[in-house]
Design a protein around this motif. Structure first.
Motif, PDB file in Angstrom:
ATOM      1  N   LYS A   1     132.770 -42.508 -18.110  1.00  0.00           N
ATOM      2  CA  LYS A   1     133.908 -43.148 -17.440  1.00  0.00           C
ATOM      3  C   LYS A   1     134.483 -44.282 -18.276  1.00  0.00           C
TER       4      LYS A   1
ATOM      5  N   ASP B   1     131.614 -29.991 -15.146  1.00  0.00           N
ATOM      6  CA  ASP B   1     132.530 -30.436 -14.082  1.00  0.00           C
ATOM      7  C   ASP B   1     132.507 -31.959 -13.953  1.00  0.00           C
TER       8      ASP B   1
ATOM      9  N   ARG C   1     134.711 -33.228 -16.726  1.00  0.00           N
ATOM     10  CA  ARG C   1     136.127 -32.969 -16.391  1.00  0.00           C
ATOM     11  C   ARG C   1     136.616 -33.942 -15.326  1.00  0.00           C
ATOM     12  N   ALA C   2     135.761 -34.252 -14.369  1.00  0.00           N
ATOM     13  CA  ALA C   2     136.150 -35.197 -13.313  1.00  0.00           C
ATOM     14  C   ALA C   2     136.417 -36.578 -13.903  1.00  0.00           C
TER      15      ALA C   2
ATOM     16  N   SER D   1     139.912 -36.875 -15.731  1.00  0.00           N
ATOM     17  CA  SER D   1     140.937 -36.305 -14.850  1.00  0.00           C
ATOM     18  C   SER D   1     142.363 -36.575 -15.326  1.00  0.00           C
ATOM     19  N   GLU D   2     142.544 -37.488 -16.288  1.00  0.00           N
ATOM     20  CA  GLU D   2     143.869 -37.748 -16.846  1.00  0.00           C
ATOM     21  C   GLU D   2     144.405 -36.538 -17.604  1.00  0.00           C
TER      22      GLU D   2
ATOM     23  N   PRO E   1     144.993 -32.612 -17.694  1.00  0.00           N
ATOM     24  CA  PRO E   1     145.013 -31.420 -16.831  1.00  0.00           C
ATOM     25  C   PRO E   1     144.436 -30.171 -17.492  1.00  0.00           C
TER      26      PRO E   1
ATOM     27  N   SER F   1     141.499 -28.527 -20.217  1.00  0.00           N
ATOM     28  CA  SER F   1     140.243 -28.807 -20.909  1.00  0.00           C
ATOM     29  C   SER F   1     139.625 -27.503 -21.375  1.00  0.00           C
TER      30      SER F   1
ATOM     31  N   LYS G   1     146.718 -33.018 -22.575  1.00  0.00           N
ATOM     32  CA  LYS G   1     147.782 -33.159 -21.591  1.00  0.00           C
ATOM     33  C   LYS G   1     148.805 -32.036 -21.724  1.00  0.00           C
TER      34      LYS G   1
END
Length: 430
Positions: free
Chosen positions: A164, A192, A195-196, A199-200, A202, A204, A223
């Motif tokens: 994060k 997952d 990916r969470a 999240s910026e 869309p 991956s 992006k």
């Protein structure tokens, strides 16, 4: 022997050492053109080039103070490796980067974001969002931010805190495309979960082998829409590479994410450190009883040090050979690309290495199509560059290379402590 004779002897030895140092340093340039399998000695001399250049600098200062003509010898050795120096240092200093980035204003960016309604589907919506964010921050819509980062398994955390934190850094840099090496995905911190945290982005891509061969995981976050892709695995190695095609404002680029053979010397280094430590403690009389009993079972502790050192050097050389073979495989894939190229990743090789120059394309066989790439730092970087945080900050082993169709705008490596590597950031214009 009188003082004058000693002084003369020291003077002659200084000249001799300066000559030998210069010859070895100039010889290190040959590591670029000789495959590791063909020469063990030259491979290690090439690896030592940063230290050799520093020694030549010291020699140049010494002869400058003494004001002797031998000053030219180390200067010639340094000048003979100008190509290496250009990979780690470029004149000028980085421009001011609010929040770690260079701001480039394009008033048309907002207009381009506004016409996004003409683009159909979710892919178009994502492109509009990326364009709008860039316009809001004062970026040109034609400028993309690409980041490569060996995240060292996110410090092997399962809480996701480091992941994060890295995601927050990527957001502050307004990253458009991100390449991760050593993602460290496991049963607790899954794909997952990554990916969470990201999240910026869309889009991956976190590839897996069909037969579930364990790999040092790669990942790409974007992006912009990711189209075709391919995972490249290597024999007898957990390292891998991948490429994917990314569609950006109607244009397609091919992105390579590489993680070439790791040095993997930690286990042998631990054995070597342990043996040397025992010798030092025995000499100092501080060895404990348990270690003394262990020593008495060893026929020759010094021999064990030699064995550990020999194993370390052998493993290093074997991994040099593996990297060179992997570089050949990646190079073939690069040459087959029909699109403009961005080649990113952790090469585990310094700029004086055979592998780096194979991938960059300065070595192309006559009569064959061979893409020649540019080093992003040479294109648009400034100041001193390194990407490996340890070993006295002497090594650059992470790169972003690009083809002629892509223009470099800015290139730098922020100081982050989440990994033993630093991220490499490059802004490019299509």
């Amino acid at each position: 022997m009188g003082r004058k004779a000693v002084s003369r002897l020291f003077y002659n030895l200084s000249i001799g050492l300066t000559l030998v140092l210069a010859i070895v340093t100039l010889g290190a340039a040959g590591a670029t053109f000789i495959a590791p399998a063909a020469s063990v000695a030259l491979t290690f001399v090439g690896l030592a080039l940063p230290v050799l250049l520093l020694c030549n600098l010291v020699a140049a200062l010494y002869w400058t103070i003494r004001w002797r003509c031998w000053l030219w010898i180390p200067l010639i050795a340094i000048a003979g490796n100008w190509w290496y120096l250009s990979c780690i240092w470029q004149p000028g200093s980085s421009a001011a980067k609010p929040n770690g980035r260079t701001v480039m204003i394009d008033q048309a960016a907002g207009k381009r974001a506004a016409i996004g309604s003409a683009i159909d589907g979710a892919d178009g919506a994502a492109e509009v969002q990326a364009a709008g964010e860039r316009a809001a921050d004062g970026y040109s819509n034609s400028v993309l931010t690409v980041i490569t980062y060996n995240v060292a398994s996110f410090n092997k955390e399962t809480s996701g805190h480091t992941c994060k934190q890295i995601a927050s850094f990527l957001k502050s840099e307004q990253a458009d495309i991100v390449c991760f090496q050593e993602c460290g995905i496991n049963s607790t911190f899954t794909a997952d979960s990554v990916r969470a945290a990201m999240s910026e982005f869309p889009y991956s891509l976190i590839p897996y082998t069909p037969d579930s061969i364990p790999l040092l995981q790669l990942a790409v976050f974007s992006k912009y829409p990711i189209r075709a892709s391919r995972l490249i695995t290597y024999p007898n190695s957990k390292n891998c590479s991948m490429w994917c095609d990314i569609s950006i404002h109607g244009k397609t680029i091919r992105l390579f994410n590489n993680h070439l053979q790791t040095t993997a010397v930690k286990s042998n280094k631990r054995h070597l450190d342990k043996a040397i430590g025992k010798i030092l403690r025995r000499v100092m009389g501080k060895i404990v009883e348990e270690e003394m009993n262990e020593l008495q079972q060893l026929p020759d502790l010094h021999k064990n040090v030699e064995i550990a050192a020999s194993s370390l050097l052998k493993e290093l050389h074997q991994n040099f050979i593996k990297r060179s073979l992997q570089a050949d495989i990646v190079k073939k894939q690069i040459d087959a690309s029909p699109y403009p190229l961005l080649v990113c990743g952790d090469f585990n090789s310094i700029p004086s290495s055979y592998s780096y120059h194979i991938i960059k394309g300065t070595k192309g066989k006559k009569g064959t199509k061979s893409a020649k790439l540019s080093d992003g730092f040479q294109s648009c970087g400034h100041g001193y560059m390194y990407s490996y945080r340890y070993l006295k900050r002497l090594l650059i082993i992470d790169y972003i290379l690009h083809s002629a169709e892509i223009e470099g705008v800015d290139y730098y490596s922020p100081e982050l402590t989440y990994s033993d590597h630093k991220p490499v950031v490059m802004r490019v214009r299509m």
